[in-house]
Structure formats: structure tokens, C-alpha cells
Design a protein around this motif. Sequence first.
Motif, PDB file in Angstrom:
ATOM      1  N   PHE A  46       0.807  -1.213   0.000  1.00  0.00           N
ATOM      2  CA  PHE A  46       0.000   0.000   0.000  1.00  0.00           C
ATOM      3  C   PHE A  46       0.845   1.269   0.000  1.00  0.00           C
ATOM      4  CE2 PHE A  46       0.350  -0.908   4.523  1.00  0.00           C
ATOM      5  CZ  PHE A  46       0.521   0.333   5.095  1.00  0.00           C
ATOM      6  N   LYS A  49      -0.776   3.942  -2.261  1.00  0.00           N
ATOM      7  CA  LYS A  49      -1.894   4.614  -1.598  1.00  0.00           C
ATOM      8  C   LYS A  49      -1.395   5.645  -0.589  1.00  0.00           C
ATOM      9  CE  LYS A  49      -4.864   0.640  -2.150  1.00  0.00           C
ATOM     10  NZ  LYS A  49      -5.570  -0.448  -1.516  1.00  0.00           N
ATOM     11  N   SER A  52      -0.204   8.616  -2.516  1.00  0.00           N
ATOM     12  CA  SER A  52      -1.369   9.351  -3.029  1.00  0.00           C
ATOM     13  C   SER A  52      -2.024  10.196  -1.942  1.00  0.00           C
ATOM     14  CB  SER A  52      -2.402   8.389  -3.604  1.00  0.00           C
ATOM     15  OG  SER A  52      -1.873   7.720  -4.717  1.00  0.00           O
ATOM     16  N   THR A  88       2.441   6.304  -8.735  1.00  0.00           N
ATOM     17  CA  THR A  88       1.644   5.368  -7.936  1.00  0.00           C
ATOM     18  C   THR A  88       1.067   4.262  -8.815  1.00  0.00           C
ATOM     19  OG1 THR A  88      -0.299   6.793  -8.082  1.00  0.00           O
ATOM     20  CG2 THR A  88       1.082   7.012  -6.124  1.00  0.00           C
ATOM     21  N   LYS A  92       1.914   0.329  -8.335  1.00  0.00           N
ATOM     22  CA  LYS A  92       0.836  -0.654  -8.208  1.00  0.00           C
ATOM     23  C   LYS A  92       1.036  -1.826  -9.177  1.00  0.00           C
ATOM     24  CE  LYS A  92      -4.127  -1.050  -7.982  1.00  0.00           C
ATOM     25  NZ  LYS A  92      -4.597  -1.060  -6.636  1.00  0.00           N
TER      26      LYS A  92
END
Length: 94
Positions: A46, A49, A52, A88, A92
Amino acid sequence: MIKKDVIIGMLVGLIANSIGLYFTATLLRQGDDFITVIKAASEEGFLGKLISLGAILNLIAFFVFIKKRQDYRARGVLLITVFIAVLTFVIKLF
């Protein structure tokens, strides 16, 4: 002059994102230091995230520049925000 303002906006965007990432990691940590939280986020998948969420401060910087009619600085912040979004996405994928 225009190039200078865009670069200043990009630097402000990077600094705002770094501060936002630090604040986000600080909220998530439970007695751990910043590096430990980042490593754990990377291992658990993560990190994108977390980065972000750190970009939320870019929104504030963007609107401050728009309000002050410093459009080229706002453009620099927007460029960094798009770069963070692509980063990001790449994180991912891998």
C-alpha cells in the motif's frame, strides 16, 4: 520568467507531497519511525496509496497559487501531481 515559475511550482509540489507523506505515515505509525512505516507499506503493497494520500497537500498549494493568480506556479504543482499519479500507478503494477 515563465520557466522559473513552473519550476518553483514543481518544487512546492514536491515539498508539499513530501510533507503530506510524512504526516500520513505519522498518523499510521504506532510507535514506529518513518522509515519503518515506509518499508512496511512497501512490503504490504500500500505504498502507492500512502503516496497518493500525501499528495492531498498539493491540492492546497494548487488552489493557493490559483487564488494569487500565479497560474504558472499552479501549473508546476499540477505537473508534479500528475507525475505522482503515474508513479503510484507504476508502483501498483510492480
